[in-house]
Design a protein around this motif. Sequence first.
Motif, PDB file in Angstrom:
ATOM      1  N   MET A   1       0.915  -1.069   0.051  1.00 15.78           N
ATOM      2  CA  MET A   1       0.318  -0.014  -0.168  1.00 15.78           C
ATOM      3  C   MET A   1       1.275   1.699   0.092  1.00 15.78           C
ATOM      4  O   MET A   1       1.699   1.607   0.793  1.00 15.78           O
ATOM      5  CB  MET A   1      -1.117   0.061   1.284  1.00 15.78           C
ATOM      6  N   LYS A   2       0.561   2.091  -0.894  1.00 17.35           N
ATOM      7  CA  LYS A   2       0.848   3.479  -0.902  1.00 17.35           C
ATOM      8  C   LYS A   2      -0.042   4.613  -0.449  1.00 17.35           C
ATOM      9  O   LYS A   2      -0.701   4.105  -1.244  1.00 17.35           O
ATOM     10  CB  LYS A   2       1.582   3.575  -2.246  1.00 17.35           C
ATOM     11  N   TYR A   3       0.275   5.172  -0.003  1.00 19.11           N
ATOM     12  CA  TYR A   3      -0.596   6.802   0.587  1.00 19.11           C
ATOM     13  C   TYR A   3      -0.254   7.965   0.660  1.00 19.11           C
ATOM     14  O   TYR A   3       1.072   8.422   0.971  1.00 19.11           O
ATOM     15  CB  TYR A   3      -1.048   6.636   1.952  1.00 19.11           C
ATOM     16  N   GLU A   4      -1.394   8.752   1.052  1.00 13.21           N
ATOM     17  CA  GLU A   4      -0.855  10.253   0.846  1.00 13.21           C
ATOM     18  C   GLU A   4      -1.818  10.679   1.821  1.00 13.21           C
ATOM     19  O   GLU A   4      -3.081  10.204   1.076  1.00 13.21           O
ATOM     20  CB  GLU A   4      -0.762  10.702  -0.956  1.00 13.21           C
ATOM     21  N   ILE A   5      -1.831  11.510   1.796  1.00 11.95           N
ATOM     22  CA  ILE A   5      -3.196  12.420   2.855  1.00 11.95           C
ATOM     23  C   ILE A   5      -2.785  14.128   2.639  1.00 11.95           C
ATOM     24  O   ILE A   5      -1.879  14.659   2.544  1.00 11.95           O
ATOM     25  CB  ILE A   5      -2.969  12.353   4.672  1.00 11.95           C
ATOM     26  N   THR A   6      -3.674  14.514   1.953  1.00 16.71           N
ATOM     27  CA  THR A   6      -3.680  15.916   1.774  1.00 16.71           C
ATOM     28  C   THR A   6      -5.453  16.242   2.233  1.00 16.71           C
ATOM     29  O   THR A   6      -6.196  15.857   2.989  1.00 16.71           O
ATOM     30  CB  THR A   6      -4.178  16.201   0.265  1.00 16.71           C
ATOM     31  N   ASP A   7      -4.968  17.476   2.393  1.00 24.11           N
ATOM     32  CA  ASP A   7      -6.455  18.304   3.276  1.00 24.11           C
ATOM     33  C   ASP A   7      -7.061  20.037   2.461  1.00 24.11           C
ATOM     34  O   ASP A   7      -5.891  20.306   2.213  1.00 24.11           O
ATOM     35  CB  ASP A   7      -5.871  18.741   4.705  1.00 24.11           C
ATOM     36  N   ASP A   8      -7.926  20.143   2.197  1.00 28.29           N
ATOM     37  CA  ASP A   8      -8.573  20.919   2.300  1.00 28.29           C
ATOM     38  C   ASP A   8      -9.909  20.935   2.815  1.00 28.29           C
ATOM     39  O   ASP A   8     -10.035  20.982   3.714  1.00 28.29           O
ATOM     40  CB  ASP A   8      -9.695  20.502  -0.027  1.00 28.29           C
ATOM     41  N   GLU A   9     -10.688  22.164   2.583  1.00 27.65           N
ATOM     42  CA  GLU A   9     -11.901  22.457   3.406  1.00 27.65           C
ATOM     43  C   GLU A   9     -12.941  21.751   3.416  1.00 27.65           C
ATOM     44  O   GLU A   9     -13.299  21.962   4.619  1.00 27.65           O
ATOM     45  CB  GLU A   9     -12.628  23.357   1.718  1.00 27.65           C
ATOM     46  N   THR A  10     -13.125  19.960   2.946  1.00 30.66           N
ATOM     47  CA  THR A  10     -13.908  19.164   3.052  1.00 30.66           C
ATOM     48  C   THR A  10     -13.935  18.458   4.186  1.00 30.66           C
ATOM     49  O   THR A  10     -14.150  17.797   5.376  1.00 30.66           O
ATOM     50  CB  THR A  10     -14.798  18.436   1.952  1.00 30.66           C
ATOM     51  N   GLY A  11     -12.458  18.260   4.307  1.00 27.43           N
ATOM     52  CA  GLY A  11     -11.503  17.537   5.328  1.00 27.43           C
ATOM     53  C   GLY A  11     -10.587  17.249   5.229  1.00 27.43           C
ATOM     54  O   GLY A  11     -10.319  17.509   3.325  1.00 27.43           O
ATOM     55  N   PRO A  12      -9.605  15.977   5.577  1.00 27.61           N
ATOM     56  CA  PRO A  12      -8.915  14.979   5.438  1.00 27.61           C
ATOM     57  C   PRO A  12      -8.873  14.346   4.462  1.00 27.61           C
ATOM     58  O   PRO A  12     -10.331  13.469   3.853  1.00 27.61           O
ATOM     59  CB  PRO A  12      -7.690  14.646   6.352  1.00 27.61           C
ATOM     60  N   THR A  13      -8.275  14.085   3.079  1.00 20.73           N
ATOM     61  CA  THR A  13      -7.840  13.183   1.967  1.00 20.73           C
ATOM     62  C   THR A  13      -7.460  11.873   2.168  1.00 20.73           C
ATOM     63  O   THR A  13      -6.086  12.106   1.967  1.00 20.73           O
ATOM     64  CB  THR A  13      -8.474  13.169   0.492  1.00 20.73           C
ATOM     65  N   LEU A  14      -7.291  10.554   2.354  1.00 25.45           N
ATOM     66  CA  LEU A  14      -6.553   9.699   1.676  1.00 25.45           C
ATOM     67  C   LEU A  14      -6.845   9.057   0.870  1.00 25.45           C
ATOM     68  O   LEU A  14      -7.822   8.227   0.226  1.00 25.45           O
ATOM     69  CB  LEU A  14      -6.556   8.839   3.509  1.00 25.45           C
ATOM     70  N   MET A  15      -5.549   9.254   0.097  1.00 30.20           N
ATOM     71  CA  MET A  15      -5.031   8.522  -1.382  1.00 30.20           C
ATOM     72  C   MET A  15      -4.736   7.140  -1.367  1.00 30.20           C
ATOM     73  O   MET A  15      -3.451   7.514  -0.827  1.00 30.20           O
ATOM     74  CB  MET A  15      -5.139   9.556  -2.334  1.00 30.20           C
ATOM     75  N   LEU A  16      -5.401   6.423  -1.130  1.00 28.00           N
ATOM     76  CA  LEU A  16      -4.331   5.390  -1.398  1.00 28.00           C
ATOM     77  C   LEU A  16      -3.798   4.214  -3.068  1.00 28.00           C
ATOM     78  O   LEU A  16      -4.994   4.656  -3.831  1.00 28.00           O
ATOM     79  CB  LEU A  16      -5.618   3.404  -1.426  1.00 28.00           C
ATOM     80  N   ARG A  17      -2.733   3.610  -2.737  1.00 29.67           N
ATOM     81  CA  ARG A  17      -2.455   3.592  -4.286  1.00 29.67           C
ATOM     82  C   ARG A  17      -2.141   2.147  -3.987  1.00 29.67           C
ATOM     83  O   ARG A  17      -1.619   1.569  -2.499  1.00 29.67           O
ATOM     84  CB  ARG A  17      -1.263   4.012  -4.870  1.00 29.67           C
TER      85      ARG A  17
END
Length: 102
Positions: A1-17
């Motif tokens: 699993m590779k992942y990245e966490i980003t934040d925007d106005e709606t909250g955090p997003t976990l991108m799974l690859r």
Amino acid sequence: MKYEITDDETGPTLMLRDQLTFADREVFDNVIDKLLARQRRVVAVDLSALDYMDSAGLGMLLTLRDRAERVGADVVLRRPRSEVRELLVLACFDTLFKIEHG
């Protein structure tokens, strides 16, 4: 699993690859801690780059949902690829999570 966490106005997003399998359990537990530490009402999991998920991966998403509920957050699954989407529907996850296909 590779992942990245980003934040925007709606909250955090976990991108799974790549893949989400039993081998990723320990890392995924740490990722849950990072996501929930942001103390937002909605946590998104972007599945658009996830190629494969096994039953343990489904269990990890349930763990995320349960822990998020304890702190008053909702989990949204976003843009699952066809193979992953089929697994989610087969496991009735569309009744447990909000799944955004767009």
